[in-house]
Design a protein around this motif. Structure first.
Motif, PDB file in Angstrom:
ATOM      1  N   VAL A   1     -20.011  14.293 -26.201  1.00  0.00           N
ATOM      2  CA  VAL A   1     -18.846  15.153 -26.407  1.00  0.00           C
ATOM      3  C   VAL A   1     -19.091  16.494 -25.725  1.00  0.00           C
ATOM      4  N   THR A   2     -18.157  16.881 -24.886  1.00  0.00           N
ATOM      5  CA  THR A   2     -18.139  18.216 -24.308  1.00  0.00           C
ATOM      6  C   THR A   2     -16.996  18.961 -24.985  1.00  0.00           C
ATOM      7  N   PRO A   3     -17.311  19.872 -25.907  1.00  0.00           N
ATOM      8  CA  PRO A   3     -16.236  20.585 -26.602  1.00  0.00           C
ATOM      9  C   PRO A   3     -15.314  21.304 -25.620  1.00  0.00           C
ATOM     10  N   SER A   4     -14.022  21.256 -25.929  1.00  0.00           N
ATOM     11  CA  SER A   4     -13.011  21.901 -25.086  1.00  0.00           C
ATOM     12  C   SER A   4     -11.882  22.398 -25.981  1.00  0.00           C
ATOM     13  N   ASP A   5     -11.362  23.548 -25.666  1.00  0.00           N
ATOM     14  CA  ASP A   5     -10.238  24.074 -26.436  1.00  0.00           C
ATOM     15  C   ASP A   5      -8.913  23.418 -26.052  1.00  0.00           C
ATOM     16  N   THR A   6      -8.871  22.740 -24.900  1.00  0.00           N
ATOM     17  CA  THR A   6      -7.602  22.180 -24.428  1.00  0.00           C
ATOM     18  C   THR A   6      -7.604  20.675 -24.197  1.00  0.00           C
ATOM     19  N   GLN A   7      -8.754  20.086 -23.905  1.00  0.00           N
ATOM     20  CA  GLN A   7      -8.810  18.666 -23.566  1.00  0.00           C
ATOM     21  C   GLN A   7      -9.118  17.807 -24.794  1.00  0.00           C
ATOM     22  N   PRO A   8      -8.296  16.782 -25.045  1.00  0.00           N
ATOM     23  CA  PRO A   8      -8.602  15.868 -26.154  1.00  0.00           C
ATOM     24  C   PRO A   8      -9.801  14.989 -25.794  1.00  0.00           C
ATOM     25  N   LEU A   9     -10.392  14.392 -26.800  1.00  0.00           N
ATOM     26  CA  LEU A   9     -11.459  13.423 -26.550  1.00  0.00           C
ATOM     27  C   LEU A   9     -10.868  12.238 -25.798  1.00  0.00           C
ATOM     28  N   PRO A  10     -11.632  11.613 -24.908  1.00  0.00           N
ATOM     29  CA  PRO A  10     -11.088  10.511 -24.117  1.00  0.00           C
ATOM     30  C   PRO A  10     -10.796   9.255 -24.939  1.00  0.00           C
ATOM     31  N   GLN A  11     -11.456   9.135 -26.089  1.00  0.00           N
ATOM     32  CA  GLN A  11     -11.245   8.028 -27.024  1.00  0.00           C
ATOM     33  C   GLN A  11     -11.330   8.602 -28.425  1.00  0.00           C
ATOM     34  N   ILE A  12     -10.682   7.960 -29.374  1.00  0.00           N
ATOM     35  CA  ILE A  12     -10.783   8.377 -30.773  1.00  0.00           C
ATOM     36  C   ILE A  12     -12.053   7.754 -31.349  1.00  0.00           C
ATOM     37  N   PRO A  13     -12.997   8.589 -31.780  1.00  0.00           N
ATOM     38  CA  PRO A  13     -14.241   8.044 -32.323  1.00  0.00           C
ATOM     39  C   PRO A  13     -14.126   7.701 -33.805  1.00  0.00           C
ATOM     40  N   LYS A  14     -15.057   6.877 -34.255  1.00  0.00           N
ATOM     41  CA  LYS A  14     -15.191   6.583 -35.686  1.00  0.00           C
ATOM     42  C   LYS A  14     -15.856   7.745 -36.389  1.00  0.00           C
ATOM     43  N   GLY A  15     -16.635   8.492 -35.659  1.00  0.00           N
ATOM     44  CA  GLY A  15     -17.345   9.640 -36.195  1.00  0.00           C
ATOM     45  C   GLY A  15     -18.099  10.330 -35.080  1.00  0.00           C
ATOM     46  N   ILE A  16     -18.756  11.429 -35.456  1.00  0.00           N
ATOM     47  CA  ILE A  16     -19.481  12.230 -34.472  1.00  0.00           C
ATOM     48  C   ILE A  16     -20.884  12.509 -34.993  1.00  0.00           C
ATOM     49  N   TYR A  17     -21.868  12.168 -34.171  1.00  0.00           N
ATOM     50  CA  TYR A  17     -23.267  12.461 -34.467  1.00  0.00           C
ATOM     51  C   TYR A  17     -23.574  13.863 -33.963  1.00  0.00           C
TER      52      TYR A  17
END
Length: 87
Positions: A21-37
């Motif tokens: 994950v590259t945090p971004s204020d404008t770009q959504p994640l490319p896929q919806i994850p089940k969770g984030i490590y």
């Protein structure tokens, strides 16, 4: 009846396509994850897929997990590092 082995992508199944994950204020994640490590602890600001506002998970420890379907992980407010989305 369907073969139960063919139902692999459920909420309880392991991740099949983890991605950094590259945090971004404008770009959504490319896929919806089940969770984030969270590899290196800190704060994570995100918006859930059905959320109307951002929330901040504060003071997360190293090697923790956020069980959330996130649409965004924001750069502003995120201090944690080495984030891996589990899709």
């Amino acid at each position: 009846m369907a073969d139960p082995r063919s139902i692999i992508d459920t909420v309880n199944s392991p991740s099949r396509a983890p991605f950094p994950v590259t945090p971004s204020d404008t770009q959504p994640l490319p896929q919806i994850p089940k969770g984030i490590y969270v590899g290196v602890g800190g704060d994570v600001t995100l918006r859930g897929i059905d959320g109307a506002v951002d929330v901040t998970y504060r003071n997360l420890p190293d090697a923790s997990y956020i069980a959330v379907h996130a649409a965004y992980v924001r750069a502003t407010g995120t201090t944690a590092a080495n984030l891996i989305a589990e899709a």
